[in-house]
Motif scaffolding. Structure first.
Motif, PDB file in Angstrom:
ATOM      1  N   PHE A 196       0.814  -1.211   0.000  1.00  0.00           N
ATOM      2  CA  PHE A 196       0.000   0.000   0.000  1.00  0.00           C
ATOM      3  C   PHE A 196       0.851   1.267   0.000  1.00  0.00           C
ATOM      4  O   PHE A 196       0.320   2.361  -0.200  1.00  0.00           O
ATOM      5  N   LEU A 201       1.069   0.984  -7.513  1.00  0.00           N
ATOM      6  CA  LEU A 201       0.310  -0.238  -7.301  1.00  0.00           C
ATOM      7  C   LEU A 201      -0.979  -0.210  -8.124  1.00  0.00           C
ATOM      8  O   LEU A 201      -1.726   0.781  -8.106  1.00  0.00           O
ATOM      9  N   ARG A 206      -4.668  -3.304  -5.392  1.00  0.00           N
ATOM     10  CA  ARG A 206      -4.894  -2.663  -4.092  1.00  0.00           C
ATOM     11  C   ARG A 206      -6.239  -3.110  -3.501  1.00  0.00           C
ATOM     12  O   ARG A 206      -6.349  -3.400  -2.309  1.00  0.00           O
TER      13      ARG A 206
END
Length: 510
Positions: A196, A201, A206
Motif C-alpha cells: 500500500f 500499485l 490494491r
C-alpha cells in the motif's frame, strides 16, 4: 581441540559437503552474524514444516536491528569474555540447525508423488521458511505443453478467483513468469515489503489485497538450468514485512530442489496423460445401439498403461458381439498389442461371430504367430437380443455375472487356458438364456486384483456388490456398472491411476 558436542560433530562432513551448494565461502563470517544467535541460527531447529506441524507466525521485520553492545561482565570485552570456541560452536550449531531443517523439508517433498501434493507441500514449507501464513503456487511450464494449474495455501477458491482478476503483470508471479527475472540466472525474486506504500500499485491489486487482508508479498520462481521455468510461488504477509536475508537464502535453496522434483513429476504426468490418450483412442469411441439391448462401459487405466480392453459391435442378422480381454504386460507395448488384438477380434467376429470358439481359435493362432512371447485372456459372447440368447467362449478369462430380479449368479464356463499358452487352443462354448430386465456384466481381472484380496474373496465381493444394486437403478446399465465399480473398489481404489487396469461392460436385455 574444541569441545564440540556430538550432535554438531555428526553433521560436520555434511556441512563441508553442502558448503559450495549453499553458496557460502565463509560459514562463520558470511552466514551468521557475530553475537547471540538469532531465530534462524539457534542451536535448536525452529518450528517449521517437517519438524513441527504448526507454521510459525510471520516475521514482520525488514531486517533484524543491530544488537546493542553488551556491557555485562560476560561480554567478550568484559573480564569474563566468552571463549572463541563457544562462539564457534554457536555459529556452527545454527548452521547445522538450518541444514537439518532443509533436509527435513526436502525429504517430505520427495515423498510426494503427484503435482498437486508436491505444490501444496512446497507452499507449506516455503511459508515456514519465509515466515508467512498464506501462499500461492502457479505451475505454468514455459514449453507450453502444460499442465497449467494454480494451488493456494490458506486461500479459498473464491480468494483465488479474486486474485485472478488482478492484471497478471501486477502480480509478483506474473512478473516472474512473463519476464527474464524468473528465468535461470535472472533476478530470481520479487520482494514487495509494503504494497500500500507503492505509488504505482495497480488499483485492482490494491482492492484485492485490502479484501483478502494482505499487505506484503514475496515471490520466487520455480526454475533451474536443467528444468527451465516451470512456474512461480508467492507468499503473502498480513502486515508490511519481508523475510530476512537468511530466510530468503534458505527458501531459495529449498525451491531449487523443489523445482527439480516438480520437473520429474511433470514428466511422469505428461507420460501418463499421453498413455491414457492412446488407450482411450484404441477403445470404442461410443457403444452401438442395438434394438433390445442397452449397453454401458467403464474403464480405468493404470499408471503405466496396460492391456485391458472391451468391445461391442453389431453383427449380421441383428446380432451383437460383446468382448473383453487382457494382454500381459504394461506400457506402450501392451497397449499396442491390445489394439492389434481388439482389431483382429472385430474382423473374426464379423466373419464367424456365431461361433465364438472359432473366433477365439483364430485369435489365438494370430497371437501365437505374430507375438509368440505374449499371452492374453479373452471372452467373446454372441448375443441374439430377439431371443435373449447368448453363446459364449472364454480363454482363461473371468466368468460373466448375470443379475436380475430373481438371481445374481456367475455363468458356468469351462476352464480353459489363456491365448498363446498352448500349441493349439480350443474350449467348448456355453449357451444360456437371460430374462427380460436382466443385465450381463463382463469385466477384466483388474477389477478383482485392485481389491488386494484373494481371488475367492474378490469374487465374493463382486457377487455381493451386484446383488446389492438398488431396485431403482437396475433399469440403467450405467448405474449398475457404477454401483458395482464403487462397491467392489471403495475408498478411492477405483481411481484412474490405480495399479491395475479395469474394464467393465454391462448389457441389459429388454
Amino acid at each position: 581441540m574444541l569441545d564440540i558436542p556430538s550432535r554438531v560433530r555428526v553433521h560436520v562432513e555434511t556441512l563441508l559437503a553442502a558448503q559450495n551448494d549453499m553458496g557460502v565461502c565463509d560459514a562463520f563470517e558470511q552466514y551468521a552474524p557475530v553475537g547471540r544467535p538469532g531465530a534462524m541460527n539457534a542451536p535448536h531447529p525452529p518450528k517449521v514444516a517437517g519438524i513441527d506441524s504448526t507454521v510459525p507466525a510471520p516475521a514482520h521485520t525488514v531486517a533484524p536491528p543491530p544488537a546493542a553492545p553488551d556491557t555485562s561482565p560476560s561480554s567478550p570485552s568484559g573480564p569474563h569474555a566468552r571463549p572463541a570456541g563457544a562462539l564457534l560452536q554457536d555459529r556452527l550449531a545454527g548452521w547445522v540447525s538450518d541444514l537439518t531443517t532443509l533436509n527435513e523439508l526436502t525429504e517430505r517433498l520427495a515423498r510426494t508423488n503427484g503435482l498437486d501434493a508436491a505444490l501444496k507441500e512446497l507452499l507449506r514449507a516455503g511459508a515456514a521458511l519465509v515466515g508467512a501464513r498464506r501462499g500461492l503456487a502457479v505451475l505454468e511450464p514455459d514449453d507450453g505443453l502444460g499442465p497449467d494449474t494454480t494451488i493456494g495455501l490458506g486461500l479459498a477458491r473464491a480468494d483465488l478467483g479474486h486474485i485472478e482478476t488482478v492484471p497478471r503483470s501486477a502480480m509478483p508471479y506474473g512478473t516472474l513468469l512473463d519476464t527474464a527475472a524468473g528465468l535461470p540466472g535472472g533476478d530470481g525474486e520479487d520482494v514487495r515489503p509494503d504494497l500500500f506504500a507503492e505509488d504505482g500499485l495497480d488499483p485492482r491489486h490494491r482492492e484485492v489485497a485490502g479484501r483478502l487482508g494482505y499487505a506484503a508479498c514475496y515471490a520466487l520462481p520455480l526454475s533451474t538450468e536443467a528444468a527451465g521455468r516451470l512456474g512461480a510461488a508467492v507468499w503473502f504477509y498480513d502486515e508490511p514485512a519481508e523475510p530476512a536475508e537468511r530466510r530468503r537464502h534458505l527458501a531459495g535453496l529449498y525451491l531449487r530442489f523443489a523445482t527439480e522434483h516438480l520437473a520429474r513429476l511433470l514428466d511422469t504426468e505428461r507420460t501418463r496423460a499421453c498413455m491414457a490418450t492412446v488407450y482411450e483412442e484404441l477403445l470404442p469411441s461410443r457403444l452401438p445401439r442395438v434394438p433390445g439391448v442397452q449397453l454401458a462401459s467403464r474403464h480405468r487405466t493404470g499408471p503405466r498403461g496396460g492391456g485391458d480392453w472391451y468391445d461391442a459391435l453389431p453383427l449380421p442378422d441383428a446380432a451383437l458381439g460383446l468382448a473383453v480381454g487382457s494382454v500381459t504386460g504394461a506400457g506402450p507395448g501392451a497397449i499396442a498389442a491390445m489394439g492389434r488384438l481388439r482389431a483382429s477380434l472385430r474382423a473374426y467376429a464379423v466373419m464367424e461371430g456365431e461361433d465364438p470358439v472359432a473366433v477365439l481359435s483364430d485369435l489365438e493362432l494370430l497371437l501365437r504367430l505374430t507375438e509368440p512371447a505374449r499371452s492374453a485372456t479373452a471372452l467373446f459372447a454372441y448375443c441374439e437380443p430377439a431371443l435373449r440368447r447368448i453363446t459364449m467362449a472364454g480363454a482363461g478369462h473371468c466368468p460373466p455375472l448375470v443379475l436380475g430380479e430373481r438371481r445374481t449368479e456367475f455363468v458356468e464356463t469351462s476352464v480353459s487356458a489363456p491365448l498363446g499358452m498352448l500349441a493349439c487352443w480350443e474350449a467348448p462354448s456355453v449357451e444360456f438364456q437371460v430374462s427380460s430386465g436382466e443385465t450381463v456384466l463382463l469385466y477384466t481381472d483388474g477389477l478383482l486384483h485392485r481389491t488386494g484380496e484373494s481371488v475367492d474373496r474378490a469374487f465374493a465381493r463382486l457377487h455381493t456388490a451386484a446383488a446389492s444394486v438398488p431396485r431403482a437403478l437396475r433399469h440403467d446399465p450405467a448405474a449398475v456398472a457404477d454401483h458395482v465399480l464403487h462397491t467392489v473398489l471403495p475408498n478411492g481404489l477405483d481411481v484412474t491411476d490405480g495399479a491395475e487396469d479395469v474394464a467393465l461392460l454391462a448389457a441389459r436385455f429388454e
